[in-house]
Design an enzyme around this catalytic site. Structure first.
Site, mmCIF file in Angstrom:
data_model
loop_
_atom_site.group_PDB
_atom_site.id
_atom_site.type_symbol
_atom_site.label_atom_id
_atom_site.label_comp_id
_atom_site.label_asym_id
_atom_site.label_seq_id
_atom_site.Cartn_x
_atom_site.Cartn_y
_atom_site.Cartn_z
ATOM 1 N N ASN A 29 0.878 -1.175 0.000
ATOM 2 C CA ASN A 29 0.000 0.000 0.000
ATOM 3 C C ASN A 29 0.914 1.223 0.000
ATOM 4 O O ASN A 29 1.636 1.473 0.972
ATOM 5 C CB ASN A 29 -0.911 -0.007 1.237
ATOM 6 C CG ASN A 29 -1.811 1.223 1.286
ATOM 7 O OD1 ASN A 29 -1.401 2.307 0.881
ATOM 8 N ND2 ASN A 29 -3.018 1.072 1.786
ATOM 9 N N GLU A 81 -4.069 1.779 -2.809
ATOM 10 C CA GLU A 81 -4.160 3.230 -2.550
ATOM 11 C C GLU A 81 -3.314 4.028 -3.540
ATOM 12 O O GLU A 81 -2.495 4.859 -3.146
ATOM 13 C CB GLU A 81 -3.792 3.572 -1.102
ATOM 14 C CG GLU A 81 -4.941 3.326 -0.145
ATOM 15 C CD GLU A 81 -4.911 4.233 1.074
ATOM 16 O OE1 GLU A 81 -5.541 5.318 0.990
ATOM 17 O OE2 GLU A 81 -4.295 3.880 2.102
ATOM 18 N N ASP A 88 -3.898 -5.079 1.148
ATOM 19 C CA ASP A 88 -4.088 -4.422 2.438
ATOM 20 C C ASP A 88 -5.457 -4.835 2.956
ATOM 21 O O ASP A 88 -6.474 -4.406 2.421
ATOM 22 C CB ASP A 88 -4.002 -2.900 2.252
ATOM 23 C CG ASP A 88 -4.300 -2.141 3.537
ATOM 24 O OD1 ASP A 88 -4.593 -2.779 4.570
ATOM 25 O OD2 ASP A 88 -4.262 -0.900 3.492
ATOM 26 N N ASN A 137 -6.591 -4.452 6.132
ATOM 27 C CA ASN A 137 -7.090 -3.570 7.181
ATOM 28 C C ASN A 137 -7.686 -4.325 8.362
ATOM 29 O O ASN A 137 -8.597 -3.836 9.039
ATOM 30 C CB ASN A 137 -8.092 -2.556 6.612
ATOM 31 C CG ASN A 137 -7.391 -1.283 6.133
ATOM 32 O OD1 ASN A 137 -6.484 -0.785 6.795
ATOM 33 N ND2 ASN A 137 -7.798 -0.756 4.997
ATOM 34 N N ASP A 139 -1.148 -6.269 6.145
ATOM 35 C CA ASP A 139 -0.929 -6.561 4.723
ATOM 36 C C ASP A 139 -0.504 -8.030 4.608
ATOM 37 O O ASP A 139 0.483 -8.439 5.225
ATOM 38 C CB ASP A 139 0.147 -5.629 4.161
ATOM 39 C CG ASP A 139 -0.232 -4.166 4.325
ATOM 40 O OD1 ASP A 139 -0.924 -3.631 3.436
ATOM 41 O OD2 ASP A 139 0.124 -3.578 5.381
ATOM 42 N N ASP A 142 2.943 4.767 4.792
ATOM 43 C CA ASP A 142 2.860 4.228 6.156
ATOM 44 C C ASP A 142 2.882 2.691 6.165
ATOM 45 O O ASP A 142 3.038 2.089 7.225
ATOM 46 C CB ASP A 142 1.653 4.784 6.934
ATOM 47 C CG ASP A 142 0.382 4.876 6.117
ATOM 48 O OD1 ASP A 142 0.413 4.568 4.914
ATOM 49 O OD2 ASP A 142 -0.645 5.266 6.688
ATOM 50 N N HIS A 143 2.771 2.083 4.976
ATOM 51 C CA HIS A 143 2.903 0.625 4.853
ATOM 52 C C HIS A 143 4.256 0.288 4.216
ATOM 53 O O HIS A 143 4.874 1.126 3.563
ATOM 54 C CB HIS A 143 1.819 0.064 3.933
ATOM 55 C CG HIS A 143 0.426 0.257 4.403
ATOM 56 N ND1 HIS A 143 -0.367 -0.765 4.856
ATOM 57 C CD2 HIS A 143 -0.349 1.373 4.458
ATOM 58 C CE1 HIS A 143 -1.561 -0.300 5.173
ATOM 59 N NE2 HIS A 143 -1.582 0.997 4.948
#
Length: 263
Positions: free
Chosen positions: A7, A34, A152, A154, A224, A253-254
DNA sequence: ATGGCATCTAACAGATGA
């Protein structure tokens, strides 16, 4: 064969990181989430210059998924509706699903909804989306003995996937309903969380909050994943998290998660 | 309990992410 999921939190903001990472890690397939860009504005040329075919399913500002593949993919399909038909088309307004075939291997790249807050409209959407995912994968599995579902999700499947599971029941990504949905939509179909086949330790994360210096404290979450069909899981050689790009300047951030297959 | 950081936009503040 190596396949990675990442991501990137905007493909345009992260283009340099993606190219730098691919040059150091020339995986066969990179699954992005994303991307946050409409298809005509996707930075195809820079990625094609590295020797990758580009398949995209994007939208303005939010969501968006892409497949970057060294070899051309067959049967590239976007959205739930490609498999489930018009009944699921409403869920495809948010671009979160793209799939393609590399020989006998079928790859599904997902960006599962975030869910915002427990009890919110977005949370209900997340649970509905995951219920539809179950129907989607139930249809695909009999057709593809070698099925890989990555992205991802989540959701942190277990407490060892969270730096601090305290209060996890009331936190997005770790509530009981989200874990149950993940279990029913993926694990109960026989798909295997392949990272855990090679690493049973805690403190193995793929996402760290931008705030509160979470990365430097390793206060992260493992959200992930790569899920492999039973036959494909026998072909898995390794699954690793590459924290390197998370330490770069202005990172996503991933960070990427890579599976290695004997295919 | 709150906000903290980053990204996007018919932007310049608000929505969204996780």
């Amino acid at each position: 064969m190596k396949i990675a999921t990442w991501n990137v939190n905007s493909v345009r903001s992260r283009l340099d990181h993606i190219c730098q990472w691919l040059e150091a890690n020339p995986v066969d397939l990179l699954c992005l989430q994303e991307t946050k860009v409409v298809d005509p504005d996707f930075p195809r040329a820079a990625i094609a210059a590295l020797g990758y075919q580009v398949y995209i399913f994007g939208q303005k500002s939010y969501n968006g998924v892409a497949l970057l593949s060294r070899a051309p993919l067959a049967d590239v399909a976007m959205g739930f509706a490609a498999v489930l038909g018009e009944e699921s088309a409403a869920l495809d307004e948010q671009k979160r699903v793209i799939s393609g075939r590399l020989g006998q291997l079928c790859v599904v790249n997902l960006y599962v909804p975030n869910g915002s807050e427990i009890g919110s409209e977005k949370y209900d959407y997340k649970l509905r989306w995951l219920a539809t995912l179950r129907d989607y994968l139930k249809t695909l599995l009999p057709q593809h003995p070698y099925l890989l579902v990555c992205g991802d999700f989540n959701v942190a499947p277990e407490d060892r996937d969270i730096h601090n599971p305290k209060g996890r029941e009331t936190h997005i990504m770790s509530s009981d309903a989200e874990r149950a949905a993940l279990r029913q939509s993926i694990l109960d179909l026989g798909l295997v969380d392949i990272f855990r086949q090679f690493n049973s330790e805690s403190d193995q994360f793929s996402w760290w909050d931008y705030r509160t210096a979470a990365f430097s404290r390793n206060s992260g979450w493992r959200i992930d994943h790569h899920y492999l069909s039973p036959a494909l899981s026998l072909k898995a050689q390794n699954c690793t998290i590459d924290k390197t790009p998370r330490a770069w300047e202005k990172p996503s951030d991933h960070t990427p998660v890579i599976v290695e297959l004997d295919l």
